[in-house]
Design a protein around this motif. Structure first.
Motif, PDB file in Angstrom:
ATOM      1  N   SER A 139       0.829  -1.201   0.000  1.00 23.63           N
ATOM      2  CA  SER A 139       0.000   0.000   0.000  1.00 23.63           C
ATOM      3  C   SER A 139       0.860   1.246   0.000  1.00 23.63           C
ATOM      4  N   SER A 140       1.939   1.248   0.791  1.00 22.92           N
ATOM      5  CA  SER A 140       2.833   2.406   0.838  1.00 22.92           C
ATOM      6  C   SER A 140       3.529   2.598  -0.490  1.00 22.92           C
ATOM      7  N   THR A 141       3.947   1.475  -1.110  1.00 25.23           N
ATOM      8  CA  THR A 141       4.620   1.573  -2.397  1.00 25.23           C
ATOM      9  C   THR A 141       3.681   2.101  -3.466  1.00 25.23           C
ATOM     10  N   ALA A 142       2.404   1.696  -3.383  1.00 30.96           N
ATOM     11  CA  ALA A 142       1.438   2.110  -4.399  1.00 30.96           C
ATOM     12  C   ALA A 142       1.177   3.604  -4.338  1.00 30.96           C
ATOM     13  N   THR A 143       1.231   4.180  -3.130  1.00 30.28           N
ATOM     14  CA  THR A 143       0.924   5.599  -2.983  1.00 30.28           C
ATOM     15  C   THR A 143       2.170   6.476  -3.030  1.00 30.28           C
ATOM     16  N   ALA A 144       3.335   5.894  -3.278  1.00 32.35           N
ATOM     17  CA  ALA A 144       4.575   6.671  -3.271  1.00 32.35           C
ATOM     18  C   ALA A 144       4.670   7.555  -4.509  1.00 32.35           C
ATOM     19  N   ARG A 145       5.290   8.717  -4.314  1.00 28.91           N
ATOM     20  CA  ARG A 145       5.582   9.649  -5.403  1.00 28.91           C
ATOM     21  C   ARG A 145       7.088   9.862  -5.425  1.00 28.91           C
ATOM     22  N   HIS A 146       7.654   9.960  -6.634  1.00 29.35           N
ATOM     23  CA  HIS A 146       9.108  10.056  -6.760  1.00 29.35           C
ATOM     24  C   HIS A 146       9.485  11.361  -7.459  1.00 29.35           C
ATOM     25  N   THR A 147      10.543  11.970  -6.959  1.00 30.01           N
ATOM     26  CA  THR A 147      11.090  13.181  -7.572  1.00 30.01           C
ATOM     27  C   THR A 147      12.605  13.060  -7.611  1.00 30.01           C
ATOM     28  N   CYS A 148      13.226  13.819  -8.508  1.00 35.10           N
ATOM     29  CA  CYS A 148      14.686  13.867  -8.564  1.00 35.10           C
ATOM     30  C   CYS A 148      15.099  15.270  -8.998  1.00 35.10           C
ATOM     31  N   LEU A 149      15.831  15.943  -8.146  1.00 37.53           N
ATOM     32  CA  LEU A 149      16.216  17.334  -8.365  1.00 37.53           C
ATOM     33  C   LEU A 149      17.713  17.433  -8.616  1.00 37.53           C
ATOM     34  N   LYS A 150      18.073  18.118  -9.700  1.00 41.70           N
ATOM     35  CA  LYS A 150      19.479  18.469  -9.907  1.00 41.70           C
ATOM     36  C   LYS A 150      19.705  19.797  -9.208  1.00 41.70           C
ATOM     37  N   LEU A 151      20.389  19.731  -8.073  1.00 41.42           N
ATOM     38  CA  LEU A 151      20.557  20.906  -7.225  1.00 41.42           C
ATOM     39  C   LEU A 151      21.904  21.556  -7.522  1.00 41.42           C
ATOM     40  N   GLU A 152      21.841  22.808  -7.929  1.00 42.92           N
ATOM     41  CA  GLU A 152      23.056  23.563  -8.241  1.00 42.92           C
ATOM     42  C   GLU A 152      23.276  24.607  -7.156  1.00 42.92           C
ATOM     43  N   ILE A 153      24.357  24.410  -6.409  1.00 41.08           N
ATOM     44  CA  ILE A 153      24.711  25.311  -5.316  1.00 41.08           C
ATOM     45  C   ILE A 153      26.020  26.000  -5.682  1.00 41.08           C
ATOM     46  N   PRO A 154      26.104  27.299  -5.517  1.00 43.49           N
ATOM     47  CA  PRO A 154      27.344  28.006  -5.874  1.00 43.49           C
ATOM     48  C   PRO A 154      28.565  27.416  -5.163  1.00 43.49           C
ATOM     49  N   SER A 155      29.680  27.366  -5.899  1.00 45.93           N
ATOM     50  CA  SER A 155      30.989  26.915  -5.387  1.00 45.93           C
ATOM     51  C   SER A 155      31.024  25.426  -5.071  1.00 45.93           C
ATOM     52  N   THR A 156      30.051  24.660  -5.523  1.00 50.36           N
ATOM     53  CA  THR A 156      30.065  23.206  -5.318  1.00 50.36           C
ATOM     54  C   THR A 156      29.643  22.515  -6.602  1.00 50.36           C
ATOM     55  N   ASP A 157      29.958  21.214  -6.677  1.00 49.63           N
ATOM     56  CA  ASP A 157      29.523  20.428  -7.826  1.00 49.63           C
ATOM     57  C   ASP A 157      28.017  20.178  -7.733  1.00 49.63           C
ATOM     58  N   PRO A 158      27.371  19.963  -8.875  1.00 48.98           N
ATOM     59  CA  PRO A 158      25.924  19.693  -8.836  1.00 48.98           C
ATOM     60  C   PRO A 158      25.618  18.447  -8.013  1.00 48.98           C
ATOM     61  N   LEU A 159      24.505  18.476  -7.326  1.00 49.53           N
ATOM     62  CA  LEU A 159      24.027  17.355  -6.526  1.00 49.53           C
ATOM     63  C   LEU A 159      22.708  16.859  -7.104  1.00 49.53           C
ATOM     64  N   PHE A 160      22.444  15.579  -6.887  1.00 48.70           N
ATOM     65  CA  PHE A 160      21.171  14.997  -7.291  1.00 48.70           C
ATOM     66  C   PHE A 160      20.443  14.543  -6.029  1.00 48.70           C
ATOM     67  N   VAL A 161      19.235  15.078  -5.850  1.00 49.81           N
ATOM     68  CA  VAL A 161      18.432  14.787  -4.663  1.00 49.81           C
ATOM     69  C   VAL A 161      17.204  14.008  -5.111  1.00 49.81           C
ATOM     70  N   LYS A 162      17.142  12.741  -4.701  1.00 47.19           N
ATOM     71  CA  LYS A 162      15.995  11.898  -5.050  1.00 47.19           C
ATOM     72  C   LYS A 162      15.076  11.791  -3.837  1.00 47.19           C
ATOM     73  N   GLY A 163      13.770  11.999  -4.082  1.00 45.01           N
ATOM     74  CA  GLY A 163      12.802  11.926  -2.996  1.00 45.01           C
ATOM     75  C   GLY A 163      11.727  10.894  -3.270  1.00 45.01           C
ATOM     76  N   THR A 164      11.368  10.155  -2.224  1.00 45.73           N
ATOM     77  CA  THR A 164      10.243   9.224  -2.279  1.00 45.73           C
ATOM     78  C   THR A 164       9.253   9.684  -1.223  1.00 45.73           C
ATOM     79  N   TRP A 165       8.063  10.085  -1.689  1.00 43.15           N
ATOM     80  CA  TRP A 165       7.117  10.789  -0.826  1.00 43.15           C
ATOM     81  C   TRP A 165       5.884   9.935  -0.562  1.00 43.15           C
ATOM     82  N   PHE A 166       5.503   9.907   0.722  1.00 39.19           N
ATOM     83  CA  PHE A 166       4.291   9.221   1.150  1.00 39.19           C
ATOM     84  C   PHE A 166       3.382  10.243   1.836  1.00 39.19           C
ATOM     85  N   ASP A 167       2.236   9.785   2.302  1.00 36.29           N
ATOM     86  CA  ASP A 167       1.283  10.716   2.916  1.00 36.29           C
ATOM     87  C   ASP A 167       1.752  11.215   4.278  1.00 36.29           C
TER      88      ASP A 167
END
Length: 261
Positions: A4-32
């Motif tokens: 049930s939790s897997t069925a309601t999960a939402r997924h995101t992936c953000l390429k985060l660009e922060i000054p003076s650092t290399d790009p980061l990838f932030v993956k999120g798995t969201w539930f209620d």
């Protein structure tokens, strides 16, 4: 519960660009009621598993319902929001702290979540790359579908345009034909009206001539009648005069005879 939790999960992936650092990838798995975050710079990876209790505690600190808190966090970690200051800094013991700012009722606020290093950075990084590849494939397929749909709509639009032009031409031809017929009928009616008007004018002229002739005849008859009446009156006067002359003469003779006796 797991399915049930897997069925309601939402997924995101953000390429985060922060000054003076290399790009980061932030993956999120969201539930209620909770969420999981993973961050990688391509070599190392860090994890943050926000439990239901932690999310409830954070939401209570900000006087927010749990659903609203998770929705706001998902919005800022799905796309990098302009005007928000993102940071990913050391928190000691090889831990990291991810933070971002936002405004609420005119006040600038900051949310922070602590990440611990992953025991298998390669697996986490590979999982994020697989997710990005799948997302890219899905996006490419969506682009192909949208392109095909666009081409189909374009073809239908061209057909509709061609049909519209044909209908327009047919309409113009029909209107021209109807106008020509109407013009012919109108000219015929005008000619008929002119003919009737001419006939009426001739009848009026003939009627006036007849009336004038009758009036002239009446005047002539009146003149003759007047002359005859005058002649009759003159003759009557003459007769009366003649009679009056005869009557006195007779009376005189009678008187004379009476005198002689």
């Amino acid at each position: 519960m797991e399915s049930s939790s897997t069925a309601t999960a939402r997924h995101t992936c953000l390429k985060l660009e922060i000054p003076s650092t290399d790009p980061l990838f932030v993956k999120g798995t969201w539930f209620d009621t909770h969420f999981h975050l993973s961050v990688t710079d391509g070599l190392r990876a860090w994890l943050c598993n926000a439990t239901e209790e932690e999310v409830q505690e954070r939401a209570a600190q900000w006087d927010q319902p749990v659903a609203e808190y998770i929705e706001l966090a998902e919005r800022y970690l799905e796309f990098q929001q302009p005007g928000s200051a993102y940071q990913f800094v050391d928190a000691g013991d090889d831990h990291k702290r991810l933070s971002w700012t936002f405004e609420r009722e005119g006040t600038k606020l900051e949310w922070r979540w602590k990440f611990q290093p992953s025991n298998d950075s390669r697996k986490i990084t590979a999982g994020i790359l697989d997710f990005l590849m799948d997302a890219n494939i899905n996006l490419s397929e969506e682009v192909v579908r949208k392109t095909q749909s666009f081409e189909k709509l374009k073809l239908e639009a061209e057909k509709c345009l061609e049909q519209s032009e044909r209908f327009t031409n047919e309409k113009m031809e029909f209107e021209s034909e109807i106008y020509a017929k109407f013009l012919g009928v109108l000219n015929s009616k005008k000619a008929k009206l002119r003919e009737l008007r001419d006939q009426l004018s001739k009848q009026e002229i003939a009627g006036k001539a007849s009336v004038d002739e009758e009036e002239s005849t009446d005047k002539t008859e009146s003149y003759h009648s007047g002359s005859n009446a005058e002649e009759s009156e003159e003759e009557a006067d003459k007769k009366i005069t003649s009679s009056s002359k005869d009557i006195p003469a007779g009376r005189g003779r009678g008187r004379k005879r009476a005198t002689r006796k």
